[in-house]
Design a protein around this motif. Sequence first.
Motif, short mmCIF file in Angstrom:
data_model
loop_
_atom_site.label_atom_id
_atom_site.label_comp_id
_atom_site.label_asym_id
_atom_site.label_seq_id
_atom_site.Cartn_x
_atom_site.Cartn_y
_atom_site.Cartn_z
N GLU A 141 0.83 -1.20 0.00
CA GLU A 141 0.00 0.00 0.00
C GLU A 141 0.86 1.25 0.00
O GLU A 141 0.56 2.22 -0.71
N ALA A 142 1.93 1.23 0.77
CA ALA A 142 2.80 2.41 0.86
C ALA A 142 3.43 2.74 -0.48
O ALA A 142 3.47 3.91 -0.89
N MET A 143 3.91 1.73 -1.19
CA MET A 143 4.62 1.96 -2.45
C MET A 143 3.67 2.37 -3.57
O MET A 143 4.08 3.09 -4.49
N GLU A 144 2.44 1.93 -3.52
CA GLU A 144 1.49 2.25 -4.59
C GLU A 144 0.71 3.53 -4.32
O GLU A 144 0.49 4.33 -5.23
N GLU A 145 0.28 3.73 -3.08
CA GLU A 145 -0.64 4.82 -2.79
C GLU A 145 -0.06 5.90 -1.89
O GLU A 145 -0.73 6.91 -1.61
N THR A 154 -6.18 5.59 8.05
CA THR A 154 -5.20 5.84 7.00
C THR A 154 -4.23 6.93 7.43
O THR A 154 -4.64 7.98 7.95
N HIS A 155 -2.95 6.67 7.20
CA HIS A 155 -1.89 7.63 7.53
C HIS A 155 -1.08 7.89 6.27
O HIS A 155 -0.61 6.95 5.63
N TYR A 156 -0.91 9.15 5.92
CA TYR A 156 -0.25 9.51 4.67
C TYR A 156 1.25 9.68 4.87
O TYR A 156 1.71 10.21 5.89
N LEU A 157 2.00 9.24 3.87
CA LEU A 157 3.46 9.31 3.91
C LEU A 157 3.94 10.66 3.38
O LEU A 157 3.23 11.32 2.62
N ARG A 183 7.11 -7.13 -6.80
CA ARG A 183 8.03 -6.74 -7.87
C ARG A 183 7.41 -5.67 -8.77
O ARG A 183 8.11 -4.78 -9.26
N ASP A 184 6.10 -5.77 -8.98
CA ASP A 184 5.45 -4.82 -9.88
C ASP A 184 5.40 -3.42 -9.29
O ASP A 184 5.17 -2.45 -10.02
N ARG A 185 5.59 -3.29 -7.98
CA ARG A 185 5.62 -1.96 -7.37
C ARG A 185 6.92 -1.21 -7.67
O ARG A 185 6.96 0.01 -7.53
N PHE A 186 7.96 -1.93 -8.03
CA PHE A 186 9.23 -1.27 -8.32
C PHE A 186 9.25 -0.77 -9.76
O PHE A 186 9.02 -1.54 -10.68
N MET A 187 9.52 0.50 -9.93
CA MET A 187 9.59 1.07 -11.26
C MET A 187 10.72 0.45 -12.07
O MET A 187 10.55 0.11 -13.25
N MET A 188 11.89 0.29 -11.42
CA MET A 188 13.06 -0.22 -12.13
C MET A 188 13.81 -1.22 -11.27
O MET A 188 13.82 -1.11 -10.04
N ARG A 189 14.44 -2.17 -11.93
CA ARG A 189 15.39 -3.07 -11.27
C ARG A 189 16.71 -2.95 -12.01
O ARG A 189 16.77 -3.06 -13.24
N ILE A 190 17.77 -2.73 -11.26
CA ILE A 190 19.09 -2.59 -11.86
C ILE A 190 20.09 -3.48 -11.13
O ILE A 190 19.82 -3.97 -10.03
N SER A 191 21.23 -3.69 -11.76
CA SER A 191 22.36 -4.39 -11.15
C SER A 191 23.55 -3.46 -11.15
O SER A 191 23.76 -2.70 -12.10
N MET A 192 24.34 -3.51 -10.09
CA MET A 192 25.51 -2.66 -9.98
C MET A 192 26.66 -3.18 -10.84
O MET A 192 27.31 -2.44 -11.56
#
Length: 336
Positions: A141-145, A154-157, A183-192
């Motif tokens: 919920e935090a990552m999406e909304e 409800t407490h807003y971030l 996983r779908d909540r993450f916009m991007m996945r990268i490797s260093m």
Amino acid sequence: MEATPSMTTSTGYAPHTAMNAEVFAAQTGAILASIAEVIDGKADALRSALVCLLAEGHLLIEDVPGVGKTMLARALAASIDASVRRIQFTPDLLPGDVTGVSVFNPVAREFEFKRGAIFANLVIADEINRSSPKTQSALLEAMEEGQVTVDGETHYLPEPFLVVATQNPFEMEGTYALPEAQRDRFMMRISMGYPDAAAEALMLRQRDTINPLERIRPVLKTADVQALIAWARAVHVAPVIEQYAVALAQATRTDANLHLGASPRATLQLVRAAKVSAALDGRDYVIPDDLTALLPAVFAHRLIPARGAHRAGARPIDAAIAHIIERTPVPVAPRA
């Protein structure tokens, strides 16, 4: 794209009236330069982190231990004068440790909400796959909304809000695979990736006596970051570019080598990331190359290969994305 006092965005941010292309370039360049003092020779990773911040997404850094995943997250946090919290994900971490809990106050004779570690502008979720799926779900919920709900309230971030998570993809003992919804909540996945020989030798000399993070000072305030976000949101996306983004996403859903394609959320985040990428390149409009350059980082972690797809190669997801880019018609600007 000149900002005006009345200009606002869908997030409610009011950009600074002084913001323009030159200011945007100077301020984003200052953030990248600050992080580069700690992370040597990883320009692509630094840019991806900045894109996620300004596109209001979240970043998953997946790589082997010791290559600077947490260091990158901490360097980004130290470069911005904003609230920062780090959560070390462990098997005994509880959802309430992340979101917060209601505690009874015997004096006031009522329950009071005690905020969890998620209440910060930038949250570092270290080794996120070491906690149970139940605890991981506390982030959904935090990552999406941009909010959390505890005991029906409800407490807003705070805004902006960015989660930078790290995980080791190879060590399986004591870890839990991230569910598709997470996983779908993450916009991007990268490797260093490993540093080159010169960067590694420089690291030995520079970090023998001092931690480079101690030298970093914030280069921007939260209000500056909000203005950068608003500026990037105003980047123009032509209808043909929107159709191209949709076509790329739909191609993942019909590809024979993929069991699960990209979600509509992935399409939306691809366009948002492309806007920031265009702004970083000094343009106020998105071009097809912005989408295709970001496609592996935005789509790959959301896709699941079809059964038997591994027989065609060691990296079926990468091969499928390359094939989709190759066979999806690129829009051509109409002649004047």
